[in-house]
Design a protein around this motif. Sequence first.
Motif, short mmCIF file in Angstrom:
data_model
loop_
_atom_site.label_atom_id
_atom_site.label_comp_id
_atom_site.label_asym_id
_atom_site.label_seq_id
_atom_site.Cartn_x
_atom_site.Cartn_y
_atom_site.Cartn_z
N ASN A 1 0.81 -1.19 0.00
CA ASN A 1 0.00 0.00 0.00
C ASN A 1 0.86 1.26 0.00
O ASN A 1 2.09 1.17 -0.01
N LEU A 2 0.23 2.42 0.08
CA LEU A 2 0.94 3.69 -0.08
C LEU A 2 2.06 3.87 0.94
O LEU A 2 3.15 4.34 0.61
N MET A 3 1.81 3.48 2.18
CA MET A 3 2.80 3.69 3.24
C MET A 3 3.93 2.68 3.19
O MET A 3 4.87 2.76 3.98
N ALA B 1 4.49 12.82 -2.60
CA ALA B 1 5.28 12.52 -3.80
C ALA B 1 4.79 11.23 -4.45
O ALA B 1 4.75 11.12 -5.68
N VAL B 2 4.41 10.24 -3.64
CA VAL B 2 3.87 9.00 -4.17
C VAL B 2 2.57 9.27 -4.92
O VAL B 2 2.35 8.76 -6.03
N MET B 3 1.71 10.11 -4.35
CA MET B 3 0.45 10.43 -5.01
C MET B 3 0.69 11.12 -6.34
O MET B 3 0.05 10.81 -7.35
N SER B 4 1.63 12.06 -6.36
CA SER B 4 1.94 12.78 -7.60
C SER B 4 2.49 11.83 -8.65
O SER B 4 2.11 11.88 -9.84
N THR C 1 -5.36 2.29 -15.01
CA THR C 1 -6.01 2.65 -13.76
C THR C 1 -5.06 2.29 -12.63
O THR C 1 -4.57 1.16 -12.56
N VAL C 2 -4.77 3.25 -11.76
CA VAL C 2 -3.87 3.01 -10.64
C VAL C 2 -4.69 2.95 -9.36
O VAL C 2 -5.39 3.91 -9.01
N ILE C 3 -4.64 1.80 -8.68
CA ILE C 3 -5.37 1.61 -7.42
C ILE C 3 -4.36 1.62 -6.28
O ILE C 3 -3.43 0.80 -6.25
N LEU C 4 -4.54 2.56 -5.37
CA LEU C 4 -3.66 2.72 -4.21
C LEU C 4 -4.41 2.35 -2.95
O LEU C 4 -5.50 2.86 -2.68
#
Length: 278
Positions: free
Chosen positions: A151-153, A167-170, A182-185
Amino acid sequence: MLTPARSLSLHAESGRELPRVPAFSALYAKGCRPRHGEVIMIAGRSGTQKSGLALFWVAQMNLNTLYFSADMSAFTASSRLASMFTGDSTEEVEAGMAAGGTHRARYLDALEHSRITFSFGSPITWRAVDEELEAYVELWDAYPEVIVFDNLMDFEGAESDYTAQMAVMSSATELARATGATVILLHHASDKSWEAKSDPWTPPSRDQVKGGLSEKPELSLSVALDPMSLEYKIAVIKQRMGPSDPTARSFATLLCEPNKTRFHPYSPYGPPSALAGV
C-alpha cells in the motif's frame, strides 16, 4: 498544447467506465463510476480486507493487472486467488498444495487463466516499479490496464513522512497519465480517532484518512468490515465525476467471505456459504 476537442478525443478511451463487477451492484447504485485511467484510493482501518477487496476487484474485472504487494507474501497472494476461484478456504488451499497430486493440480489449473502479474518486495521503490513495467512491456508489448500498489505507506520513505506520501500520489497520477492504466492505491485510515473506537464497523470519513491524501485521487473509497456479521461497507468519499459523501455515512453494503477472498451482494442470510446444506 491541446484544444478541448483534441484532448477529449485523445482521452475518451482512457475515461470509459471499468468493467462492472456483479458483487458491487449496491456500490454502482450509489453513483460510483470507476473509470479507466483514474487514480483510485481504497482507504480503511487495519484489518478491513483492503487487500482482499483490491484482489477480488481486479480478478473479477479480468483486466491485465500488475499488482505490487508489500503487505502480502507470494504464497498468501496466490493462495487467496486460488481460494477465490475455487471456493475453497485458504486453509484448504494450503493443505491441498502441501498434499500435492490432484489437489495441487486443481489449484494450479484454477490460476492458469489469471491475468494478474505480481511484484513482491518491501519497501516499494519507483526504481522497482520502472523495472517491472519495462519487463511487462517487453513481455506483453503493452502497458498493464490496471496497476495496484498495496500500500501507499509501504513505499520507500513514505512510512510516516507526509512529503514522501504526497510525492507517491503525484507519481501515481503521472503514471496513470503516461500509461493510461487505472492506478489503485491502498491506504490506511486512523485507528486512534474517536470514531474508530466508538463505531469501528462504519467506513472512516474523509478526514480520518491518514495525511488527507484521499482528496487527491479521482475516486476515493472508504471501507469497513464487521467481523461478526461479515457486512462489508463501502463509501464513496471523493469522486470527481459523480456523487460522494465525505462523511462516509452514505455507504453500500456487501457481504464478505474473508477466508475465501470473496464478496457478494448483501443478503440478510449471510454469504452463500452460510446457506450450504440448507
